[in-house]
Design a protein around this motif. Sequence first.
Motif, PDB file in Angstrom:
ATOM      1  N   PRO A  40      56.703  44.803  18.943  1.00 46.65           N
ATOM      2  CA  PRO A  40      56.709  44.451  17.518  1.00 46.65           C
ATOM      3  C   PRO A  40      55.642  43.443  17.141  1.00 46.65           C
ATOM      4  N   VAL A  41      55.326  42.529  18.070  1.00 45.33           N
ATOM      5  CA  VAL A  41      54.334  41.500  17.746  1.00 45.33           C
ATOM      6  C   VAL A  41      52.956  42.140  17.545  1.00 45.33           C
ATOM      7  N   PHE A 291      47.337  41.721  18.319  1.00 41.57           N
ATOM      8  CA  PHE A 291      47.099  43.143  18.573  1.00 41.57           C
ATOM      9  C   PHE A 291      46.340  43.332  19.886  1.00 41.57           C
ATOM     10  N   GLY A 292      45.339  42.483  20.112  1.00 38.00           N
ATOM     11  CA  GLY A 292      44.554  42.604  21.339  1.00 38.00           C
ATOM     12  C   GLY A 292      45.401  42.383  22.585  1.00 38.00           C
ATOM     13  N   ASP A 293      46.280  41.371  22.522  1.00 37.90           N
ATOM     14  CA  ASP A 293      47.174  41.122  23.652  1.00 37.90           C
ATOM     15  C   ASP A 293      48.075  42.326  23.906  1.00 37.90           C
ATOM     16  N   ALA A 298      49.410  47.363  26.809  1.00 36.75           N
ATOM     17  CA  ALA A 298      49.645  48.805  26.683  1.00 36.75           C
ATOM     18  C   ALA A 298      48.689  49.599  27.561  1.00 36.75           C
ATOM     19  N   LEU A 299      47.453  49.089  27.702  1.00 36.47           N
ATOM     20  CA  LEU A 299      46.458  49.843  28.465  1.00 36.47           C
ATOM     21  C   LEU A 299      46.551  49.572  29.960  1.00 36.47           C
ATOM     22  N   ASP A 300      47.276  48.515  30.332  1.00 38.13           N
ATOM     23  CA  ASP A 300      47.368  48.154  31.736  1.00 38.13           C
ATOM     24  C   ASP A 300      48.684  48.665  32.297  1.00 38.13           C
TER      25      ASP A 300
END
Lengths: 306, 339
Positions: A40-41, A291-293, A298-300
């Motif tokens: 959600p963040v 969003f970047g965090d 999500a990508l890791d």
Amino acid sequence: MASVTSSDAAGAMPALALDDGVRASRSPLSETARALRGNPVALAGLMVILAWLVLGLAAPLLPIENPNFQNLSIKLQPPSLQHLFGTDDLGRDLGSRVIYGARVSIPAGFLVVLASGVVGSLLGAVAGYFGGIIDNLIMRAADAILAFPSIILAMAITAVRGGPGLSNALVAVAIVLWPEYARLMRGQVLSLRENDYVTAAESIGAGRQRILFRHILPSTDAPIIVKATLDVGAAIVLTAGLSFIGLGAVPPTAEWGAMIKQGADKGLQYWWYAAAPGLAIMSVVMALNFFGDGLRDALDPRRRER
Amino acid sequence: MGLWQFIARRLALAVLVVALVSVATFTLTHAVPGDPLAVVIGERQANNPEVRAAFEKRWGLDQPLPMQYVTYLRNLLHGDFGESISKRRPISGELAQRIPATAELTLYAMSFAIIVGVPLGLISALNHDRWPDHIARFIALVGASVPVFWLGLLLLYVFFYQLKWLPGPGRLDVGMKAPPTITGMITFDALVQGQWDVFWAALRRLVLPSIALGSIALGIIARMLRSSLLAALGEDYVRTARAKGLAERRVVVGHALRNAMIPTITVVGLATASLLAGAVLTETIFSWPGLGSFAVSAALKLDYPALLGVTLVVAVVYVTINLLVDIVYGILDPRIRTS
């Protein structure tokens, strides 16, 4: 008792391994989107960014004052119902100027990161793949640039390019940012180069350019994308900082950093002058960080499974 | 790789980078728009070919570029950064005066970041994924997202303008004389010479700029300590320590924290370097007579020699700090040396 490593666990539970197989068959994009949806963040961050983009794009259609409309009879008024964020020293509506500022600062941030990201990644890929003297030339140039604190080098470049101006500032920020992409990409290419499919492509006689662009580059993505997302915020702050010093956007451009400078010059009693643009920068940068965090998680895959 | 070999290699690398940095500033010097000679000796003189030739000969501008670079480098090594165009004074003297001001501010800013950042990271890690963690992480994120120049204004507005708890911009109260210079850092010089009132006044003026500048490092430190402490708490040696029946306090402080401090110390070093960049904006807000505000005024007046001089000095300090961090890391964690 020996500690249970992850490979032991997978061996003991074939169901887990099967699950991994299924997961791998899904497209990475939908997998990332799925992971982001559970965060959600990160979603809130994305919403704020999108809201700013929409607000900036739709600004001319919104029922707000022209950002450059001056009305000296209402100059330097604190926030009121007519002017929710107050007015500046020329009687311009600050809320409207902040919204129009989004049309400058946010695209500028994205543009600079896109430019430095593409150039830096290409240079890094070339350095990593070809090696030798090309590698040395590119990476030593990167080292030299990274040896300067970013804003100081950006100031020097802006000044050398003839002084204040948004485009000078943006070029300076792009020059300051590319080396990190080059380093990141070079590292990735160095390890990808050792893969069997590269050796296979080489053995059937594929050209070096073809291998780099068709086989290696498409496999590099996640760290660069995450870095780029986080860097947009950094680029916005850096550009605003240059404008704040007086080396970036020049009046009457509604740019956030320049607005904060004008507010600061007027004096602390006119707190609302610098408040609105400052809050705008903060909200965008925080949203990008959130969003970047989230994107990084999500990508890791390792973080995702935790 | 042995420790000395490691240090020698890092040192060589740093010297190479400094050399590259000097090439970069030299290149920038030559990218300056317009006629630099005209700026220094005036348009009319520069248009006179005889005068022009004389000055070019005197300053070695008639030499080929590589020779000019050698001259530039030789002058730098003698501490000669040239003359400021706007002030008509040697840049080196100006730099020497301003370095202590920036050093003092950076020192206090870093102290603030450590004093607040370390407990914040500790609280986060020890309450992993509970509300104190969320709050601490949020504070760290806000610290990382607020533009330092805006935070400075906000602090001035609240604590100086509204509450009147702390003094405004500047290093000392109006009319107050700085103590005789020993280090140039006013709080230190005043303390050593027993000038308590000056010490107190200077200290109070350091509070707000240090908080503004330190906020950059605070988030970095808190985040790093949190993640490395979390990693350490999951290690086998922590489980062993707990199994031995050690008190939780000793497990955390004596075992996990000791190892988590290694990456944190590195990041403190790197953050110190990044504070040099932040000082540019902080000093502008707080009228702080340091390197940052010098760079800003030089850039605005297009005083290229002064700007490039300060750029070079800051870059060398930056490289030196990074070198020290590398070496300390290599000493603390021998594994680094082999990579």
